[in-house]
Design a protein around this motif. Structure first.
Motif: not given
Lengths: 72, 463
Positions: B293-298, B329-333
């Motif tokens: 949901p965060v990614y969709l909102a982003s 970047s978030q996913e690769l954290e």
């Protein structure tokens, strides 16, 4: 309040989530806040509206708990 | 009567004299000054500004009496409709958007949203509402302010303090220096490279041009306000020191990022459809489901931010590039964390410098979309490695080099000491006057102004 602290620790295990400054110290960013809203809805069945997502309400676990508990 | 014109110098001087000569009438003087500024720059579009101000004021009062969603939505539809219509009809050669329309529309929308949410009371006097939206230093490029950040300062009187004038003039001088020397000297090279030449050089020089242009304009706006005793919010915080794209957007055009976060990102994130999706995804998609949901909102927020900049496909692509890099970047954290636990480079200053250079280069590539309404052309130019040539002469490079070194040292100083202008006030006058004298000399001798130059035009006027 313990459940809320658990949620915050899951998001940021490295941070001291009991201390104030979650926003002012850059611990929680906007992505974390949205993830937090989802977890709060799941665990407390409380929906925080966008107007409540302010630095004042989110800067400490205590302040956030106050916003959740008025809706329980 | 743009910021860097003789007309503005005269206007500013007269306004300051009247402002401190008649302290009880300061609000009225600012109101009159803002009207004069607007009429002097864009008289034909004054009715649009008045329409937004009247509808914002009226909507605020009606919402207080009877907080119905209908009137709030009608206000948003009308004013964003006007903004969209202007962008469709007026963003073409030979035309220009009404002065400040993006900024005052966003500010008005934020104001009415605050009243609707009962975060603050509506403004009772129309003159106060109009001044909040039309305060002239903000009309050119923002920053966008919430009512609580600006209204109290505009409506109370300010006593004369020499320090305000010293700090304010210092800031305006720095702004003029960045705009006229850095941006002014780079503009012809960027325009020429835009037509043909090495695209990597183009996007690098464009990054520096837009930095000089945008931050310079903001310095002038904030500096003049400081002379009036009014502290506006910062819109930049050493953006080229950013270590990630997400970090860059917390340092560049800060007020737009905050507005988008508060009025688009959070409302979209907590909307019913996204909450329903979030419930489903958290149950079925595990850890990724918490982030979906965060990614969709982003994604939606970046699409809106792109469209705010322009209605051509390149701006939407620009928004999507920002979204993709930040999301990746978030996913690769977790991988980054494993890497840094093993190699321990993160604490080393050289690694920090690498992060800043990497972010600068990546941001330049993304910002390059600004320059090519035809996306295919940008991609084709990226594939070519044209010779590294510009129309800049050795003298230009020398001046830009000195300017760059000065701005780098100034930025390092601000990173270490905070506001350097305040720090300089406590230092010997010789140091202070030497630095400001150098900046003034550079601006007067090497700035690009005069016949043939439109020093008062700023890149962000077009958004």
């Amino acid at each position: 309040m313990d459940k809320l602290l658990d949620i915050l620790r899951e998001l940021h295990p490295e941070a001291d989530v009991e201390a104030p400054g979650l926003i002012t110290n850059g611990i929680l960013d906007s992505f974390d806040i949205v993830a937090l809203v989802g977890e709060i809805e799941d665990r407390f069945q409380v929906v925080l509206p966008a107007s409540e997502l302010t630095p004042e309400n989110l800067d400490s676990a205590q302040a956030l708990w106050e916003r959740i508990s008025v809706r329980l | 009567m743009g910021f860097l014109s003789e007309g503005f110098l005269l206007f500013g001087a007269v306004l300051l004299l009247l402002y401190y000569r008649f302290p009880r009438g300061q609000k009225q003087i600012l109101l009159a000054g803002s009207l004069v500024f607007y009429c002097g720059n864009d008289l034909w579009h004054l009715p649009l500004l008045l329409l937004t101000a009247v509808t914002a004021w009226y909507t605020g009062l009606r919402l207080q009496k009877n907080g119905k969603k209908g009137i709030f939505l009608a206000f948003l539809l009308l004013n964003f409709g006007i903004l969209l219509a202007c962008k469709v009809l007026l963003l073409r050669p030979g035309h220009a958007l009404p002065l400040g329309i993006s900024f005052y529309t966003f500010q008005a929308a934020g104001y009415c949203t605050g009243v609707y949410r009962k975060s603050h009371a509506p403004v009772q006097k129309f003159s106060d509402c109009f001044l909040y939206l039309a305060f002239f230093p903000l009309l050119v490029q923002g920053p966008i302010h919430k009512p609580g950040e600006l209204l109290p300062q505009l409506t109370r009187s300010h006593a004369f303090q020499r320090e305000n004038l010293a700090l304010g003039f210092g800031r305006m001088l720095l702004g003029a220096f960045k705009k006229l020397v850095l941006a002014g000297r780079l503009a012809p090279a960027v325009a020429a490279l835009r037509a043909e030449g090495n695209v990597y050089l183009l996007i690098t020089l464009y990054a520096l041009e837009i930095y000089g242009d945008f931050t310079g304009g903001i310095d002038i706006a904030l500096g003049f306000s400081e002379c009036l005793g009014i502290r506006l919010k910062e819109n930049f915080r050493l953006p080229f020191f950013s270590k990630s794209i997400a970090g860059f957007w917390r340092r560049w055009h800060i007020s737009l990022g905050e507005w988008m976060r508060e009025y688009i990102f959070y409302p979209v994130s907590v909307s019913r459809p996204l909450r329903r999706l979030g419930k489903w995804s958290r149950k079925h998609l595990g850890a990724f489901g918490k982030r979906l949901p965060v990614y969709l909102a982003s994604l939606i927020t970046w699409a809106v931010t792109g469209i705010w900049h322009g209605l051509t496909p390149n701006f939407l692509i620009w928004g999507m590039c920002n979204f993709l890099v930040i999301t990746l970047s978030q996913e690769l954290e977790p991988i980054y964390e494993k890497f840094h636990r093993k190699f321990r480079w993160k604490q080393k200053p050289l690694y920090g410098a690498w992060e800043m250079i990497r972010t600068f280069c990546l941001m330049n590539l993304i910002r390059g979309w600004d320059l090519f309404p035809n996306p295919g052309e940008y991609i084709a130019r990226l594939r070519l490695f044209a010779p590294l040539q510009t129309c800049l002469r050795p003298a230009d490079w020398g001046i830009l080099g000195v300017t760059g070194v000065f701005l780098l040292l100034w930025s390092l100083g601000e990173a270490k000491y905070g506001c350097l202008r305040t720090w300089l006030l406590e230092k010997p006058w010789l140091l202070r006057w030497s630095i400001y004298g150098f900046v003034l000399l550079m601006t007067l001798v090497f700035g690009k102004y005069g016949p043939g130059y439109d020093a008062g035009s700023f890149i962000y006027n077009q958004f």
